[in-house]
Design an enzyme around this catalytic site. Structure first.
Site, PDB file in Angstrom:
ATOM      1  CB  SER A 132      -0.790  -0.125   1.365  1.00  0.00           C
ATOM      2  OG  SER A 132      -1.652  -1.207   1.103  1.00  0.00           O
ATOM      3  CD1 TRP A 156       2.429  -8.251  -3.402  1.00  0.00           C
ATOM      4  CD2 TRP A 156       2.474 -10.415  -3.419  1.00  0.00           C
ATOM      5  NE1 TRP A 156       2.752  -8.598  -2.195  1.00  0.00           N
ATOM      6  CE2 TRP A 156       2.536 -10.030  -2.251  1.00  0.00           C
ATOM      7  CE3 TRP A 156       2.224 -11.660  -3.621  1.00  0.00           C
ATOM      8  CZ2 TRP A 156       2.567 -11.034  -1.110  1.00  0.00           C
ATOM      9  CZ3 TRP A 156       2.455 -12.909  -2.833  1.00  0.00           C
ATOM     10  CH2 TRP A 156       2.587 -12.364  -1.470  1.00  0.00           C
ATOM     11  CD  GLU A 363      -4.935  -3.611 -11.149  1.00  0.00           C
ATOM     12  OE1 GLU A 363      -5.351  -2.414 -11.599  1.00  0.00           O
ATOM     13  OE2 GLU A 363      -4.238  -4.494 -12.217  1.00  0.00           O
TER      14      GLU A 363
HETATM   15  N1  COS Z   1      -2.343  10.106 -10.287  1.00  0.00           N
HETATM   16  C1  COS Z   1      -1.232  10.872 -10.500  1.00  0.00           C
HETATM   17  N2  COS Z   1      -0.758  11.407  -9.606  1.00  0.00           N
HETATM   18  C2  COS Z   1      -1.193  11.187  -8.250  1.00  0.00           C
HETATM   19  C3  COS Z   1      -2.189  10.399  -7.999  1.00  0.00           C
HETATM   20  C4  COS Z   1      -3.074   9.896  -9.270  1.00  0.00           C
HETATM   21  N3  COS Z   1      -4.116   9.149  -8.770  1.00  0.00           N
HETATM   22  N4  COS Z   1      -2.336  10.341  -6.536  1.00  0.00           N
HETATM   23  C5  COS Z   1      -1.330  11.139  -6.033  1.00  0.00           C
HETATM   24  N5  COS Z   1      -0.869  11.751  -7.183  1.00  0.00           N
HETATM   25  C6  COS Z   1       0.519  12.572  -6.807  1.00  0.00           C
HETATM   26  C7  COS Z   1       0.061  13.373  -5.757  1.00  0.00           C
HETATM   27  O1  COS Z   1      -0.508  14.594  -6.407  1.00  0.00           O
HETATM   28  C8  COS Z   1       1.673  13.837  -5.116  1.00  0.00           C
HETATM   29  O2  COS Z   1       2.184  14.563  -6.071  1.00  0.00           O
HETATM   30  P1  COS Z   1       3.105  16.112  -5.459  1.00  0.00           P
HETATM   31  O3  COS Z   1       3.898  15.250  -4.444  1.00  0.00           O
HETATM   32  O4  COS Z   1       3.814  16.761  -6.638  1.00  0.00           O
HETATM   33  O5  COS Z   1       2.114  16.721  -4.748  1.00  0.00           O
HETATM   34  C9  COS Z   1       2.160  12.610  -5.561  1.00  0.00           C
HETATM   35  O6  COS Z   1       1.575  11.454  -6.590  1.00  0.00           O
HETATM   36  C10 COS Z   1       2.277  11.648  -4.069  1.00  0.00           C
HETATM   37  O7  COS Z   1       1.014  11.558  -3.653  1.00  0.00           O
HETATM   38  P2  COS Z   1       0.640  11.051  -1.960  1.00  0.00           P
HETATM   39  O8  COS Z   1       1.268  11.983  -0.981  1.00  0.00           O
HETATM   40  O9  COS Z   1      -0.887  11.199  -2.049  1.00  0.00           O
HETATM   41  O10 COS Z   1       1.191   9.736  -2.021  1.00  0.00           O
HETATM   42  P3  COS Z   1       0.852   8.548  -0.904  1.00  0.00           P
HETATM   43  O11 COS Z   1       2.135   8.021  -0.693  1.00  0.00           O
HETATM   44  O12 COS Z   1       0.474   9.358   0.227  1.00  0.00           O
HETATM   45  O13 COS Z   1       0.043   7.468  -1.510  1.00  0.00           O
HETATM   46  C11 COS Z   1      -1.870   6.149  -2.081  1.00  0.00           C
HETATM   47  C12 COS Z   1      -1.270   7.806  -1.801  1.00  0.00           C
HETATM   48  C13 COS Z   1      -2.003   5.656  -0.402  1.00  0.00           C
HETATM   49  C14 COS Z   1      -3.194   6.619  -2.614  1.00  0.00           C
HETATM   50  C15 COS Z   1      -1.092   5.483  -3.143  1.00  0.00           C
HETATM   51  O14 COS Z   1       0.199   5.272  -2.227  1.00  0.00           O
HETATM   52  C16 COS Z   1      -1.619   4.238  -3.348  1.00  0.00           C
HETATM   53  O15 COS Z   1      -2.751   4.163  -4.334  1.00  0.00           O
HETATM   54  N6  COS Z   1      -1.345   3.021  -2.705  1.00  0.00           N
HETATM   55  C17 COS Z   1      -1.679   1.633  -3.482  1.00  0.00           C
HETATM   56  C18 COS Z   1      -0.721   1.281  -4.013  1.00  0.00           C
HETATM   57  C19 COS Z   1      -1.338   0.086  -4.981  1.00  0.00           C
HETATM   58  O16 COS Z   1      -2.606   0.020  -5.628  1.00  0.00           O
HETATM   59  N7  COS Z   1      -0.479  -1.216  -5.117  1.00  0.00           N
HETATM   60  C20 COS Z   1      -0.928  -2.112  -5.626  1.00  0.00           C
HETATM   61  C21 COS Z   1      -0.122  -2.363  -6.944  1.00  0.00           C
HETATM   62  S1  COS Z   1      -0.657  -3.537  -8.101  1.00  0.00           S
HETATM   63  S2  COS Z   1       1.225  -4.291  -8.435  1.00  0.00           S
END
Ligand code: COS
Length: 379
Positions: A132, A156, A363
């Site tokens: 995550s 994975w 995902e």
């Molecule tokens: N699309 C594009 N950019 C995005 C975005 C999106 N959907 N969501 C966030 N960002 C950008 C943010 O704007 C931020 O950019 P800036 O630093 O320039 O402002 C940057 O990415 C980091 O965003 P944030 O600080 O929100 O990141 P976090 O580490 O807090 O993560 C979550 C946010 C938890 C939502 C994210 O890490 C996530 O989706 N984790 C799950 C991952 C996953 O799905 N894994 C399974 C993989 S399948 S192999």
């Protein structure tokens, strides 16, 4: 607002449904039981244009909209959710990313064969310590003349064993968090790249999932996608679309559970009447149908927003968390309605329950989807 499918979308639905019935249904229980990768079936899906559905035709794709992709994903996953995830990774995580962020060199060399389904792609973001918390990665790519030297472990990885090339996220600069992450495409055949053993999974057992090992792999500089430091945003924006695909996979599983439940409850006679005559069964069927239709509408809404270029990440998350929870609930009810027959492999419905579970995890877990939704509400 029009809730009807276009004639093209109806044709996709019919084609995918016929294909699933004729090519996927036979042997699905055996492929699941014995972890047999559906090689012939995937190449037939490629012939139908299902492996690069949203890619422009000039790059070998079918040039279709996201709803068409969701429809095909639902129909394929209704019969075989393993084939569904193989298709979903190639379409929404690999082809979509290359189409959106790749340059013409990348598109010609990698996207075209992947979209045609002549090659298969994989996507590797997670690592043993980062799921995550996706930006907490250790895989590192250091520059060395015309190459990056890539080292690390990914896990994975769906399609890891059978793919020809893989999207890899790696740090190109350490200690600056997500801004140090870059995105590459790497050939499977390259020296220093190896795969782990296939994971022994609860569900989606005829798709493969494994670890990938990179030991000083020399990746040509032209295989960098976007710019150095763009990787994390490329990953998250690609996962937004991927989540619509997984929601559609969950929808297919849930619909299969409802269809099987209706069929069986009309056939199964207890106390001199079909069990469908009992209100206890009818209410289960009604709840399943209602929640499945709500899932479908959430999925189509997210898909439409994506195609209109709107900010759709939270809608994709809503669709995924809702549809995956409905898949789990519906498939569990389906086993319950089948009683003892539901609990044995030959009937084929316990597989729905096992396949449904992963849609709440990969995902982005249901918990992460709720984080994305809440962030949108509170921004
Ligand atoms: N699309 C594009 N950019 C995005 C975005 C999106 N959907 N969501 C966030 N960002 C950008 C943010 O704007 C931020 O950019 P800036 O630093 O320039 O402002 C940057 O990415 C980091 O965003 P944030 O600080 O929100 O990141 P976090 O580490 O807090 O993560 C979550 C946010 C938890 C939502 C994210 O890490 C996530 O989706 N984790 C799950 C991952 C996953 O799905 N894994 C399974 C993989 S399948 S192999």
């Amino acid at each position: 607002m029009d809730f009807n499918l276009t004639s093209e979308q109806q044709l996709i639905k019919q084609t995918a449904a016929e294909f699933s019935k004729e090519e996927l249904l036979h042997g699905v229980v055996d492929r699941d039981k014995n972890k047999i990768w559906p090689k012939d079936q995937i190449s037939k899906m490629a012939n139908l244009g299902f492996m690069g559905m949203m890619v422009e035709e000039k790059w070998g794709g079918s040039g279709l909209d996201t709803i068409s992709y969701c429809i095909a994903m639902e129909e394929i996953s209704k019969v075989d959710a393993s084939a569904g995830v193989i298709m979903s990774v190639n379409n929404s995580l690999v082809c979509y990313l290359l189409n959106k962020y790749g340059n013409d060199f990348i598109k010609k060399k990698y996207l075209a064969p992947l979209a045609q389904g002549n090659k298969l792609g994989a996507f590797s973001l997670s690592e043993p310590q980062s799921g995550s918390d996706a930006s907490n990665m250790k895989t590192y790519a250091r520059i060395d003349g015309g190459h990056y030297i890539l080292s690390g472990t990914k896990n994975w990885v769906t399609n890891g064993i059978h793919c020809d090339s893989v999207i890899v996220f790696a740090l190109t600069e350490k200690n600056i968090g997500h801004k140090g992450i870059s995105c590459f495409i790497v050939d499977k055949s390259i020296e220093g790249f190896s795969t782990g053993k296939p994971e022994e999974k609860l569900g989606i057992r005829s798709s493969d999932t494994c670890e990938l090992y990179f030991d000083n792999v020399r990746v040509p500089k032209e295989n960098l996608i976007g710019k150095e430091g763009d990787g994390f945003k490329i990953a998250l924006s690609t996962l937004d679309g991927g989540r619509i695909g997984i929601a559609s996979q969950a929808l297919g599983i849930a619909q299969a559970a409802l269809d099987a439940s209706i069929r069986y409850s009309k056939e199964r006679v207890q106390f001199n009447k079909p069990i469908s005559a009992n209100q206890g069964i009818q209410f289960k069927l009604a709840d399943m149908a209602m929640e499945i239709e709500a899932s479908r509408l959430l999925i189509y809404k997210a898909a439409l927003a994506k195609d209109k270029g709107e900010d759709y990440g939270h809608m994709a998350s809503m669709a995924k968390v809702f549809a995956s929870e409905v898949a789990m609930k519906s498939s569990t009810q389906c086993v319950q309605i089948h009683g003892g027959y539901g609990y044995i492999k030959e009937t084929g419905v316990e597989r729905l329950m096992r396949d449904a579970k992963i849609t709440q995890i990969y995902e982005g877990t249901s918990e992460i989807q709720r984080v994305v939704i809440a962030r949108e509400l509170l921004k």
